[in-house]
Design an enzyme around this catalytic site. Structure first.
Site, PDB file in Angstrom:
ATOM      1  CG  ASN A  21       8.087   1.126  11.179  1.00  0.00           C
ATOM      2  OD1 ASN A  21       9.100   1.532  10.593  1.00  0.00           O
ATOM      3  ND2 ASN A  21       6.871   1.412  10.773  1.00  0.00           N
ATOM      4  NE  ARG A  36       7.648   0.247   6.769  1.00  0.00           N
ATOM      5  CZ  ARG A  36       7.648   1.560   6.600  1.00  0.00           C
ATOM      6  NH1 ARG A  36       7.937   2.362   7.600  1.00  0.00           N
ATOM      7  NH2 ARG A  36       7.384   2.069   5.442  1.00  0.00           N
ATOM      8  CG  HIS A  71       2.321   1.923   1.147  1.00  0.00           C
ATOM      9  ND1 HIS A  71       1.798   2.925   0.392  1.00  0.00           N
ATOM     10  CD2 HIS A  71       2.749   2.483   2.300  1.00  0.00           C
ATOM     11  CE1 HIS A  71       1.908   4.076   1.038  1.00  0.00           C
ATOM     12  NE2 HIS A  71       2.491   3.829   2.200  1.00  0.00           N
ATOM     13  CD  GLU A 107       1.800  -0.938   6.798  1.00  0.00           C
ATOM     14  OE1 GLU A 107       1.166  -0.086   7.450  1.00  0.00           O
ATOM     15  OE2 GLU A 107       2.653  -0.645   5.949  1.00  0.00           O
TER      16      GLU A 107
END
Ligand code: ADP
Length: 405
Positions: free
Chosen positions: A10, A98, A187, A391
């Site tokens: 990420n 991500r 999100h 996540e």
């Protein structure tokens, strides 16, 4: 299905967070973070999950000057005989990233190829702070782990099921057609994770559930989920819309912008005010962290109380609106740093909601700080849950699933 080792990445503009996971079981081997990339004070930290062994490197000679050099440090840490978890980089099967913005093109994760790279590049326009950083992460992985497939999971993808009357802004159609101005929502990975997790724990098919999921962190959003699919969500063309957040204003009358322009503010200045100086920080004048806001409110400071009440009020407003939109709500879920940890915020949000079927058990609520649990009373027609988000698991699972199909 065979077990795969997946490196989840990420990348932010000056950070690179990572985790190494074994899928499909989700075992986490190591987590780490490179911070202040590009700054002489850059540093990285890593924790090996099996024995909590920690590792830290501080930049001495600008070794972490960009994402590629930061990635090199990550690989060194993962492969370190003392602190690492792998012997050879070839043990990594998939690198999963991500990505904040997937626009209208992605309703699911994707395997990185030329077309995907071109799309993420094109979407830099809509996510100028995020997508360029994500691309740096993908390029670094391509160079350092050239033979390993890469996948991308978009924060917007879960919300691509919204109907047009939820995602379109009531502005002239040509602005939508020319500039892709519409609600995308963010999100998504977290809203999807907690929804799927709830379906697993209550043993019901996700497609049968209507849910309201509240991801309350520094960034915060609420999603209405109808029959397992995102139906409406509070964030918009960017993550600025919706709730009162740490430093973002959330919903606001758009004429504030031209009005401030007429008073001599430049568009970039207004953008900085609305993104970085508003929300809890702007209202309290103290800080953006909910813990500080609660302490300030409890100490009787007016601005702290105002910030707390505004945050709660906006979440309540969305829950009420989404209850009306969905008709039937099976469960309300809290997640994110604030949602998982602050029983005070959850209690304040759920107070006086009996008329829409929400009855929270205050003792149960108090017991859950960072842990999963049911918070509602047996006669609450809406079950209220707290579910810690994950996540990274969702991103790794996407990588695993799409490279197997
Ligand atoms: P991000 O959006 O940056 O991922 P997180 O989901 O990690 O944010 O949430 C961070 C926020 O969680 C912090 O700003 C803090 O306000 C809040 N938080 C963490 N622990 C608590 C707590 N015990 N009580 C209230 N708020 C908390």
């Amino acid at each position: 299905m065979s077990r795969k080792t997946i490196l989840v990445i990420n990348c932010g503009s000056s950070s690179l967070k990572y985790q190494l996971c074994l899928m499909p079981d989700g075992t986490n081997l190591v987590k780490g973070n490179v911070e202040r990339i590009g700054d002489a004070r850059a540093f990285m930290t890593q924790k090996r999950v099996s024995d909590n062994k920690e590792y830290r490197v501080d930049s001495v000679d600008n070794e972490m000057k960009d994402h590629k050099s930061a990635f090199k440090e990550v690989m060194k840490a993962i492969l370190s005989p003392d602190y690492g978890v792998l012997k050879d980089a070839g043990e990594i099967d998939i690198v999963s990233h991500r990505i904040v913005h997937g626009g209208e093109k992605y309703s699911d994760a994707a395997i990185v190829d030329e077309k995907v790279l071109a799309d993420i590049t094109e979407l830099c326009d809509l996510a100028p702070l995020h997508n360029p950083a994500h691309l740096q992460g993908i390029f670094a992985a391509e160079e350092l782990l050239p033979k390993i497939p890469q996948t991308v999971t978009f924060d917007t993808a879960f919300h691509q099921t919204m109907p047009d009357y939820c995602y379109r802004y009531a502005i002239p159609e040509d602005l939508y057609k020319k500039f892709a101005l519409r609600k995308y929502g963010f999100h998504g990975t977290s809203h999807k994770y907690v929804a799927e997790h709830l379906a697993r724990i209550i043993n019901k098919p996700l497609e049968s559930l209507n849910l309201i999921t509240c991801h309350l962190g520094n960034g915060a959003s609420v999603t209405a989920i109808q029959n397992g699919k995102s139906y409406d969500t509070s964030m918009g063309v960017t993550p600025l819309e919706g709730l009162v957040m740490g430093t973002r204003c959330g919903d606001i009358d758009p004429t504030v912008v031209p009005y401030l322009c007429s008073k001599g503010y430049k568009p970039e200045e207004i953008n900085t005010i609305l993104q970085k100086k508003s929300g809890l920080l702007g209202l309290s004048g103290k800080g953006s962290d909910m813990r500080d806001i609660i302490a300030s409110a409890e100490a009787g400071e007016e601005n702290g109380l105002l910030a707390f009440n505004s945050f709660i009020h906006r979440v309540k407003k969305y829950i009420g609106a989404y209850t009306a939109e969905l008709g039937r709500v099976d469960a309300l879920i809290f997640t994110g740093g604030i949602g998982e940890n602050s029983y005070k915020v959850r209690a304040a949000i759920c107070a006086n909601m009996e008329s829409i079927g929400i009855k929270i058990d205050l003792d149960e609520n108090k017991k859950h700080i960072g842990t999963e649990g049911l918070l509602s009373k047996p006669d609450s027609s809406v079950s209220v849950f707290v579910i810690p988000t994950n996540e990274e698991y969702q991103i790794a699972m996407d990588g695993y699933r799409i490279t197997h199909s």
